[in-house]
Design a protein around this motif. Structure first.
Motif, PDB file in Angstrom:
ATOM      1  N   ALA A 117     -27.455 109.196 -76.157  1.00  0.00           N
ATOM      2  CA  ALA A 117     -28.596 108.804 -76.986  1.00  0.00           C
ATOM      3  C   ALA A 117     -29.650 108.080 -76.153  1.00  0.00           C
ATOM      4  N   GLU A 118     -29.214 107.209 -75.250  1.00  0.00           N
ATOM      5  CA  GLU A 118     -30.171 106.525 -74.376  1.00  0.00           C
ATOM      6  C   GLU A 118     -30.900 107.526 -73.482  1.00  0.00           C
ATOM      7  N   THR A 119     -30.204 108.581 -73.068  1.00  0.00           N
ATOM      8  CA  THR A 119     -30.814 109.617 -72.235  1.00  0.00           C
ATOM      9  C   THR A 119     -31.892 110.370 -73.000  1.00  0.00           C
ATOM     10  N   LEU A 120     -31.623 110.663 -74.274  1.00  0.00           N
ATOM     11  CA  LEU A 120     -32.539 111.471 -75.071  1.00  0.00           C
ATOM     12  C   LEU A 120     -33.701 110.674 -75.650  1.00  0.00           C
ATOM     13  N   ILE A 232     -28.584 101.304 -66.308  1.00  0.00           N
ATOM     14  CA  ILE A 232     -27.360 100.850 -66.979  1.00  0.00           C
ATOM     15  C   ILE A 232     -27.798 100.072 -68.207  1.00  0.00           C
ATOM     16  N   SER A 233     -27.466 100.578 -69.391  1.00  0.00           N
ATOM     17  CA  SER A 233     -27.842  99.946 -70.651  1.00  0.00           C
ATOM     18  C   SER A 233     -26.654  99.182 -71.198  1.00  0.00           C
ATOM     19  N   LEU A 234     -26.884  97.949 -71.615  1.00  0.00           N
ATOM     20  CA  LEU A 234     -25.819  97.130 -72.188  1.00  0.00           C
ATOM     21  C   LEU A 234     -26.022  97.002 -73.684  1.00  0.00           C
ATOM     22  N   VAL A 274     -30.730  95.479 -71.603  1.00  0.00           N
ATOM     23  CA  VAL A 274     -30.153  95.675 -72.934  1.00  0.00           C
ATOM     24  C   VAL A 274     -30.599  97.044 -73.455  1.00  0.00           C
ATOM     25  N   THR A 275     -29.716  97.713 -74.180  1.00  0.00           N
ATOM     26  CA  THR A 275     -30.030  99.027 -74.728  1.00  0.00           C
ATOM     27  C   THR A 275     -31.364  99.035 -75.461  1.00  0.00           C
ATOM     28  N   ALA A 276     -32.176 100.033 -75.177  1.00  0.00           N
ATOM     29  CA  ALA A 276     -33.466 100.160 -75.848  1.00  0.00           C
ATOM     30  C   ALA A 276     -33.302 100.549 -77.309  1.00  0.00           C
TER      31      ALA A 276
END
Length: 298
Positions: A117-120, A232-234, A274-276
């Motif tokens: 999901a973060e990639t897309l 790297i998303s946290l 942190v995750t967007a």
């Protein structure tokens, strides 16, 4: 796939989220506490059945806590494997819902799905390699390489690596399999055992966070050395509630790597964050997995 009607299911350590979406726009979500499989999945069965009577989905995506079977050519595909979550080992998740709904099912770990999901749609758009770390009831790491979740013999389990301990830290760890692996040291239950209080009650200045920062830094450094991700998303309850952990962890990474990468300092703020997508990363990851099955059928 923009107008596709997709069901999603995110299975987490404390709650499961059922959702449906038009494309990647979520139109409804319902959370169910994670209890024993029969009770939890029975509620999901009824909910999906109700939604299906309103409109047949084009696909279903399932993002699950692990370990899980991710090889579609093996008989354990779609099953939860030897998880420490009581009662869930050996549960056939993907097969259950493929039979119930009569649709194709995309299935992967919750963290691989969140990384997708973060990639897309999130902070990793345009990257060729990225990772997602969830800090919560467990410590999971998902990886996406060239647009595909990383699989091999199994799926990544960086959360169960052992790290160099912080000097003076003698906590034995909370993981039933490995004791003081990363998950055993800095997961929510581990923080509760270390501090003697529920995680949300631990003040930001409590010394327990020194160990969390150190061990998270070791995990991040290992990911950088092993995979060289551009992002790297946290995410997870701990990271989202205490975003200052990210800044401190960046410093721990720099210290851990000891100057090995001379350009890391200028790139690290962009690399680690942190995750967007916030708390939508997991649910959107399930939708992304459903989309992959629609794409595979074309």
């Amino acid at each position: 796939m923009t107008g596709s009607h997709i069901f999603g299911l995110e299975l987490g350590g404390t709650k499961c989220v059922a959702l449906r979406a038009e494309g990647h726009h979520i139109v409804e979500t319902i959370a169910v506490p994670t209890a024993e499989p029969g009770a939890t999945l029975g509620v999901i069965d009824d909910l999906f059945g109700q939604w299906q009577r309103e409109r047949q989905p084009d696909a279903l995506g399932i993002a699950s806590f692990g370990p899980v079977g991710v090889d579609r050519n093996r008989p354990d595909w779609g099953f939860i494997l030897n998880t420490p979550k009581p009662g869930w080992a050996g549960t056939d998740i993907a097969g259950r819902y493929r039979r119930l709904l009569g649709v194709e099912v995309g299935f992967d770990t919750d963290v691989n799905a969140a990384a997708l999901a973060e990639t897309l749609w999130g902070g990793a758009v345009g990257t060729s390699c990225n990772a997602y770390i969830t800090l919560g009831t467990g410590i999971g790491v998902g990886c996406v390489v060239r647009g595909e979740p990383l699989h091999g013999w199994q799926h990544p389990e960086f959360g169960h690596l052992k790290a160099r301990r912080m000097p003076g830290d003698v906590f034995r760890g909370n993981c039933p399999f490995h004791g003081d692996c990363i998950e055993g040291l800095i997961s929510g239950p581990a923080i509760a055992r270390r501090s003697g209080m529920a995680g949300e009650q631990v003040e930001d200045k409590h010394p327990v966070w020194d160990g969390v920062v150190h061990d998270l830094g070791e995990l991040l450094a290992g990911l950088i050395l092993g995979l060289s991700p551009e992002r790297i998303s946290l995410g997870g309850s701990i990271a989202c509630a205490r975003p200052w952990l990210v800044e401190r962890a960046r410093g721990a990474v720099i210290a851990s790597l000891g100057g090995y990468f001379d350009n890391l300092s200028k790139d690290i703020n962009r690399m680690i964050g942190v995750t967007a997508l916030g708390d939508r990363a997991g649910p959107l990851g399930a939708i992304a997995l459903g989309m992959t099955r629609i794409a595979a059928g074309k």
